[in-house]
Design an enzyme around this catalytic site. Sequence first.
Site, PDB file in Angstrom:
ATOM      1  CE  LYS A  79       9.204  13.987 -23.298  1.00 55.30           C
ATOM      2  NZ  LYS A  79       9.619  14.202 -21.896  1.00 55.30           N
ATOM      3  N   GLY A 179      -1.270  10.013  -3.525  1.00 56.29           N
ATOM      4  CA  GLY A 179      -0.431   9.080  -4.273  1.00 56.29           C
ATOM      5  C   GLY A 179       0.866   8.813  -3.530  1.00 56.29           C
ATOM      6  CB  VAL A 180       2.069   6.578  -1.172  1.00 59.13           C
ATOM      7  CG1 VAL A 180       3.316   6.631  -0.286  1.00 59.13           C
ATOM      8  CG2 VAL A 180       0.926   7.312  -0.491  1.00 59.13           C
ATOM      9  N   GLY A 181       3.625   6.687  -4.589  1.00 55.33           N
ATOM     10  CA  GLY A 181       4.481   5.896  -5.454  1.00 55.33           C
ATOM     11  C   GLY A 181       5.947   6.051  -5.082  1.00 55.33           C
ATOM     12  CG  ASN A 182       8.895   3.871  -7.265  1.00 54.43           C
ATOM     13  OD1 ASN A 182       8.629   3.075  -6.366  1.00 54.43           O
ATOM     14  ND2 ASN A 182       9.031   3.504  -8.528  1.00 54.43           N
ATOM     15  CB  VAL A 183       8.451  10.550  -6.807  1.00 55.03           C
ATOM     16  CG1 VAL A 183       8.722  11.985  -6.350  1.00 55.03           C
ATOM     17  CG2 VAL A 183       9.268  10.250  -8.057  1.00 55.03           C
ATOM     18  CE1 TYR A 185       7.630   4.090   2.192  1.00 53.77           C
ATOM     19  CE2 TYR A 185       9.882   4.389   1.405  1.00 53.77           C
ATOM     20  CZ  TYR A 185       8.991   3.897   2.348  1.00 53.77           C
ATOM     21  OH  TYR A 185       9.474   3.225   3.443  1.00 53.77           O
TER      22      TYR A 185
END
Length: 364
Positions: A79, A179-183, A185
């Site tokens: 990282k 949660g309905v973010g990019n992933v 959705y």
Amino acid sequence: MIFEKMEQYDYEQLIFCHDETSGLKAIICIHDTTLGPALGGCRMWKYDTEEEAIEDVLRLAKGMTYKNAAAGLNLGGGKTVVIGDAEKDKSEAFFRALGRYVNSLGGRYITAEDVGTTVNDMDLIYQETPYVCGISESYGSGGNPSPMTAYGVYMAMKRTAKEAFDDDSLEGRTIAVQGVGNVSYSLCKHLHEEGAKLIVTDINSDSIERAVNDFGAEAVGIEDIYSVDADIFAPCALGGILNDDTIPELKVKAVCGSANNQLLDSDKHGSLLEERGIVYAPDYVVNCGGVINVADELQGYNAERAKSKVKEIYNQMDKIFSIAKRDGVTPTVAADRLAEERIDSMMRVRSTFSLNEVTTLGRR
């Protein structure tokens, strides 16, 4: 006490990077390269102290070792953390200087996008080193990894459903999605197409409306998502949401979602879920489709090959549940053991067939 910490958790290398001209202050950590070069993203954050930055990079690098190993990748864990304000401190010279530091490691470490960094930042690093993933599609990248991450979550959810219901079909199942973010959705799209019923919540009303309109989802309040009648709970937003307060509210038989660090206390709350008869899918395996996708760039990106590898998350979950039964442990502990057993076996193979470099060169 840096060396003591490195010895305790078997870290290989900690590199401090400073460039006065650009203002770069970064730390690269390589945790383990038994399986291959260390792959892990570049996080840019306004750390209050240098000690806080060191703690974060050590924690994140070790996490990538486990994530990459459990994902079946031939990659170790590493990282980078950059100390700075992502809104104000970036410049071309800044990231090209970091690229030179990455390049100086000769391929032992490969960086990628993470919190506070973007595809454009990776493109600047790419000007100085080939050891970077998540670059622009014009350079041979797979582009936005969210759809692949979602597909991996979908595969993990099917195997988790099989564990909980003896059937991996999600048709007719009720899935509560936080949660309905990019992933998530994209995940909802897969679930809707298979015939699942969706219950959703999000802090963004537009995201909720989109899911309701596109997938016929039922919308509920932020705090209500924990107590809805559903088959599977999919945490796809914040970490630490499975805790003493929320777990008793759950009425599901399984938990499987894309959010990182879902368990506030991995041991305590993993056991609490098991006591309540709820099958838990370890998040760092569930959401590893993104890293599998970007890692494919190292071979010259091929979308079909990448998707085929992401599909294997189903089988990785199968191994985790098998280890959990074999050893009488929670899936969270089993995921760690899957990673550790794979690293240990490859360490033995490599030690058996390693050559003495000096002898090979004909010197004594």
